[in-house]
Write a protein that holds these residues in place. Structure first.
Motif, PDB file in Angstrom:
ATOM      1  N   SER A 136       0.774  -1.260   0.152  1.00 23.75           N
ATOM      2  CA  SER A 136      -0.225   0.581  -0.202  1.00 23.75           C
ATOM      3  C   SER A 136       1.233   1.359  -0.014  1.00 23.75           C
ATOM      4  O   SER A 136       2.706   0.954   0.236  1.00 23.75           O
ATOM      5  CB  SER A 136      -1.192   0.035   1.058  1.00 23.75           C
ATOM      6  OG  SER A 136       0.130   0.019   2.445  1.00 23.75           O
ATOM      7  N   VAL A 137      -0.043   2.570  -0.381  1.00 23.43           N
ATOM      8  CA  VAL A 137       1.312   4.142  -0.152  1.00 23.43           C
ATOM      9  C   VAL A 137       1.095   4.571   0.958  1.00 23.43           C
ATOM     10  O   VAL A 137       0.461   4.017   1.628  1.00 23.43           O
ATOM     11  CB  VAL A 137       0.873   4.480  -1.944  1.00 23.43           C
ATOM     12  CG1 VAL A 137       0.789   3.683  -2.983  1.00 23.43           C
ATOM     13  CG2 VAL A 137      -1.268   4.637  -1.856  1.00 23.43           C
ATOM     14  N   GLY A 138       1.921   5.600   0.815  1.00 24.37           N
ATOM     15  CA  GLY A 138       1.368   6.887   1.786  1.00 24.37           C
ATOM     16  C   GLY A 138       2.300   6.267   3.410  1.00 24.37           C
ATOM     17  O   GLY A 138       1.518   6.725   4.218  1.00 24.37           O
ATOM     18  N   LEU A 197       1.275  14.620  12.197  1.00 26.60           N
ATOM     19  CA  LEU A 197       1.350  15.436  10.511  1.00 26.60           C
ATOM     20  C   LEU A 197       1.665  16.810  10.781  1.00 26.60           C
ATOM     21  O   LEU A 197       0.826  16.840  10.360  1.00 26.60           O
ATOM     22  CB  LEU A 197       0.276  14.889   9.461  1.00 26.60           C
ATOM     23  CG  LEU A 197       0.433  14.703   8.010  1.00 26.60           C
ATOM     24  CD1 LEU A 197       2.022  13.288   8.363  1.00 26.60           C
ATOM     25  CD2 LEU A 197      -0.710  14.542   7.786  1.00 26.60           C
ATOM     26  N   ASN A 198       3.123  16.401  11.063  1.00 23.20           N
ATOM     27  CA  ASN A 198       3.407  18.138  11.194  1.00 23.20           C
ATOM     28  C   ASN A 198       4.151  18.475   9.876  1.00 23.20           C
ATOM     29  O   ASN A 198       5.173  17.905   9.228  1.00 23.20           O
ATOM     30  CB  ASN A 198       5.032  18.500  12.260  1.00 23.20           C
ATOM     31  CG  ASN A 198       5.383  19.709  12.201  1.00 23.20           C
ATOM     32  OD1 ASN A 198       6.336  19.904  13.034  1.00 23.20           O
ATOM     33  ND2 ASN A 198       4.655  21.277  11.250  1.00 23.20           N
ATOM     34  N   LEU A 199       2.689  18.926   8.760  1.00 18.94           N
ATOM     35  CA  LEU A 199       3.211  19.262   7.557  1.00 18.94           C
ATOM     36  C   LEU A 199       4.287  20.114   6.931  1.00 18.94           C
ATOM     37  O   LEU A 199       4.479  19.800   5.872  1.00 18.94           O
ATOM     38  CB  LEU A 199       1.653  19.892   6.989  1.00 18.94           C
ATOM     39  CG  LEU A 199       0.544  18.164   6.416  1.00 18.94           C
ATOM     40  CD1 LEU A 199      -0.722  19.077   6.266  1.00 18.94           C
ATOM     41  CD2 LEU A 199       1.594  17.584   5.358  1.00 18.94           C
ATOM     42  N   THR A 200       4.145  20.960   7.497  1.00 19.00           N
ATOM     43  CA  THR A 200       5.246  21.895   7.305  1.00 19.00           C
ATOM     44  C   THR A 200       5.046  23.517   8.518  1.00 19.00           C
ATOM     45  O   THR A 200       4.531  23.071   9.834  1.00 19.00           O
ATOM     46  CB  THR A 200       4.461  23.354   5.990  1.00 19.00           C
ATOM     47  OG1 THR A 200       5.450  24.021   5.465  1.00 19.00           O
ATOM     48  CG2 THR A 200       3.436  23.854   6.367  1.00 19.00           C
ATOM     49  N   LEU A 238      -7.948  19.398  -0.829  1.00 18.69           N
ATOM     50  CA  LEU A 238      -8.242  18.248  -0.781  1.00 18.69           C
ATOM     51  C   LEU A 238      -9.715  17.698   0.594  1.00 18.69           C
ATOM     52  O   LEU A 238     -10.023  17.240   0.954  1.00 18.69           O
ATOM     53  CB  LEU A 238      -7.145  17.499  -0.232  1.00 18.69           C
ATOM     54  CG  LEU A 238      -6.556  17.210  -1.297  1.00 18.69           C
ATOM     55  CD1 LEU A 238      -4.446  16.539  -0.627  1.00 18.69           C
ATOM     56  CD2 LEU A 238      -6.513  16.346  -2.182  1.00 18.69           C
ATOM     57  N   GLY A 239      -9.632  19.218   1.115  1.00 17.16           N
ATOM     58  CA  GLY A 239     -10.835  19.249   2.322  1.00 17.16           C
ATOM     59  C   GLY A 239     -10.054  19.729   3.313  1.00 17.16           C
ATOM     60  O   GLY A 239     -10.743  18.752   4.463  1.00 17.16           O
ATOM     61  N   LEU A 266      -5.929  12.817   5.356  1.00 13.99           N
ATOM     62  CA  LEU A 266      -5.664  13.398   4.407  1.00 13.99           C
ATOM     63  C   LEU A 266      -4.949  12.568   2.925  1.00 13.99           C
ATOM     64  O   LEU A 266      -5.367  12.422   1.972  1.00 13.99           O
ATOM     65  CB  LEU A 266      -3.995  14.374   4.594  1.00 13.99           C
ATOM     66  CG  LEU A 266      -3.442  15.114   3.193  1.00 13.99           C
ATOM     67  CD1 LEU A 266      -2.537  15.711   3.985  1.00 13.99           C
ATOM     68  CD2 LEU A 266      -1.738  14.130   3.321  1.00 13.99           C
ATOM     69  N   LEU A 267      -3.952  11.621   3.289  1.00 10.67           N
ATOM     70  CA  LEU A 267      -3.692  10.228   3.247  1.00 10.67           C
ATOM     71  C   LEU A 267      -5.310   9.844   1.599  1.00 10.67           C
ATOM     72  O   LEU A 267      -4.629   9.653   0.520  1.00 10.67           O
ATOM     73  CB  LEU A 267      -3.131   8.979   3.328  1.00 10.67           C
ATOM     74  CG  LEU A 267      -2.771   8.097   2.292  1.00 10.67           C
ATOM     75  CD1 LEU A 267      -1.844   8.215   1.437  1.00 10.67           C
ATOM     76  CD2 LEU A 267      -2.159   7.168   3.115  1.00 10.67           C
ATOM     77  N   ARG A 268      -6.267   9.425   2.316  1.00 13.10           N
ATOM     78  CA  ARG A 268      -7.497   8.726   1.239  1.00 13.10           C
ATOM     79  C   ARG A 268      -7.843   9.771   0.379  1.00 13.10           C
ATOM     80  O   ARG A 268      -8.199   8.779  -0.399  1.00 13.10           O
ATOM     81  CB  ARG A 268      -8.275   8.528   2.295  1.00 13.10           C
ATOM     82  CG  ARG A 268     -10.001   7.647   1.812  1.00 13.10           C
ATOM     83  CD  ARG A 268     -10.461   7.543   3.013  1.00 13.10           C
ATOM     84  NE  ARG A 268     -10.781   9.163   3.323  1.00 13.10           N
ATOM     85  CZ  ARG A 268     -10.636   8.664   5.326  1.00 13.10           C
ATOM     86  NH1 ARG A 268      -9.836   8.142   5.826  1.00 13.10           N
ATOM     87  NH2 ARG A 268     -11.224   9.759   6.151  1.00 13.10           N
TER      88      ARG A 268
END
Length: 411
Positions: free
Chosen positions: A50-52, A63-66, A107-108, A129-131
């Motif tokens: 599976s990915v991600g 999930l520290n994005l930025t 992506l909502g 987010l991945l979904r």
């Protein structure tokens, strides 16, 4: 042909183009999205089922994005042998922290910035987010191939890739985003190195980054210090000093302060951490607070300097008997802790090492393999925790995808 940096503004190709993306982590998924958005037929190959997976592991911490700091400062957080800081600034201009947050919103996924500047999804989870990203890729026509590990890049028409199923496949361009060597259970295990070395591509040895470091604690010390924080300290390695927090562990140290000092510690022949336990309290103030004390200096400092039991135990182990005020001042302001080395790379948050910068051009294409681009932690760069890692993966993936589209359009 130009491919503007803003999300959603790509022109479509004027001819049929087939691009491979190898790796289903943050960089690979972002590259696949942009290539499909640009009009290419995209096949994404992932070694796991599976990915991600690395996104999901990163999500354990929210999930520290930025990060919300200015791009000028942001770009200085990236380092690596022969890395030109202007390169990351260019890529961050193409896909900035603000653009990443806008992308998540499309992506909502609503994001927020903490007081520290770290940016997280409001839900503090990676799975939504991945979904939604995978749903978008499927809607774009991206074809997923799991349990497919790259084994070779071959000479031929276009870009020839071979996977563990033995079947060679031909593409107009390929983007390699197979990760570094941290968290190998997610698939980033460096197994791609032989495929590049077969073409004499230099790959610098992977080393653990953003990881704990080991110290030589006696068994008698561990029960007192394990799991205890050293808050509001300053830590120094070489000529670099950082402020933050350290966590005392059974084997040594963890925490943001020591993570930031990883490059300096790795470069030292005999790594040593110098800790200022009270960076906001000048030495003369400590002397004044302790001036009436004539004995039991460390015990007296517990109340006067607010030293925890774990801190006192650490001082006693490192500095030995404290027999004067000056000895106490030295221990509090410059506690020198010899380190044995970093924790294993399997435990590291990220890795240093990877494809040498001399092997790639400013479009992230391998000089020895035209049409093959690299992105993410495959390249020899590192950054501290705080949102810089995922941002770096997305920014390099954006550049690689733009370049792969432009290359395919011209060939």
């Amino acid at each position: 042909m130009e491919w503007p940096g803003a999300v959603g503004t790509f022109s479509h190709l004027s001819k049929a183009v087939h691009i491979a993306v190898v790796g289903g982590g943050p960089a690979g998924l972002r590259a696949a999205e942009l290539c499909a958005e640009g009009g290419a037929t995209v096949d994404l190959f992932e070694a796991k089922r599976s990915v991600g997976r690395k996104l999901l592991v990163a999500g354990y911490g929210g999930l520290n994005l930025t990060h919300g700091e200015p791009v000028e400062t942001f770009a200085t957080r990236y380092s690596g042998p022969d890395l030109d800081p202007r390169s990351f600034r260019s890529w961050l201009d193409t896909f900035s922290p603000r653009k990443l947050r806008n992308w998540a919103a499309e992506l909502g996924i609503e994001t927020f910035e903490q007081r520290t500047g770290r940016v997280y999804p409001k839900e503090m989870k990676a799975a939504p987010l991945l979904r939604r990203l995978v749903e978008r890729l499927r809607q774009q026509g991206v074809r997923f191939h799991v349990n497919q590990r790259l084994t070779a890049i071959e000479n031929g028409d276009g870009v020839q890739l071979r996977f563990n199923d033995g079947e060679p496949r031909s593409f107009d361009a390929a983007i390699l985003a197979m990760g570094g060597a941290s968290w190998p259970k997610t698939g980033s295990d460096g197994s791609w190195i032989p495929a590049l070395k077969a073409h004499r591509v230099s790959v610098n040895t992977f080393e653990p980054a953003n990881c704990g470091w080991e110290a030589n604690w006696p068994d008698s010390l561990v029960p007192t210090i394990e799991g205890q924080p050293l808050k509001n300290i300053a830590a120094k390695a070489g000529d670099t000093t950082v402020r933050g927090e350290l966590m005392l562990t059974r084997y040594g140290f963890e925490g943001g302060a020591i993570y930031q000092l990883g490059p300096q510690l790795r470069a030292a022949g005999h790594p040593e951490l110098v800790i200022d336990l009270k960076p906001e309290v000048p030495a003369e103030v400590i002397r004044r607070k302790m001036e009436s004390v004539r004995r039991d200096f460390l015990d007296a400092a517990a109340g006067r300097l607010k030293l925890t039991e774990a801190t006192r135990a650490l001082i006693a182990h490192i500095a030995g008997p404290i027999i004067s005020i000056e000895a106490l001042v030295d221990a509090v302001k410059t506690l020198r802790v010899p380190l044995n080395g970093p924790r294993p790379i399997e435990e590291a948050i990220s890795s240093a090492g990877g494809v040498a910068w001399s092997e790639i051009d400013d479009q992230l294409m391998l000089r020895k393999l035209p049409g093959v681009f690299v992105a993410g932690e495959m390249i020899d760069w590192e950054a501290p925790t705080g949102g810089y890692l995922i941002q770096g993966c997305f920014a390099t993936a954006t550049r690689a995808a733009q370049a792969a589209l432009a290359f395919s359009a011209d060939h």
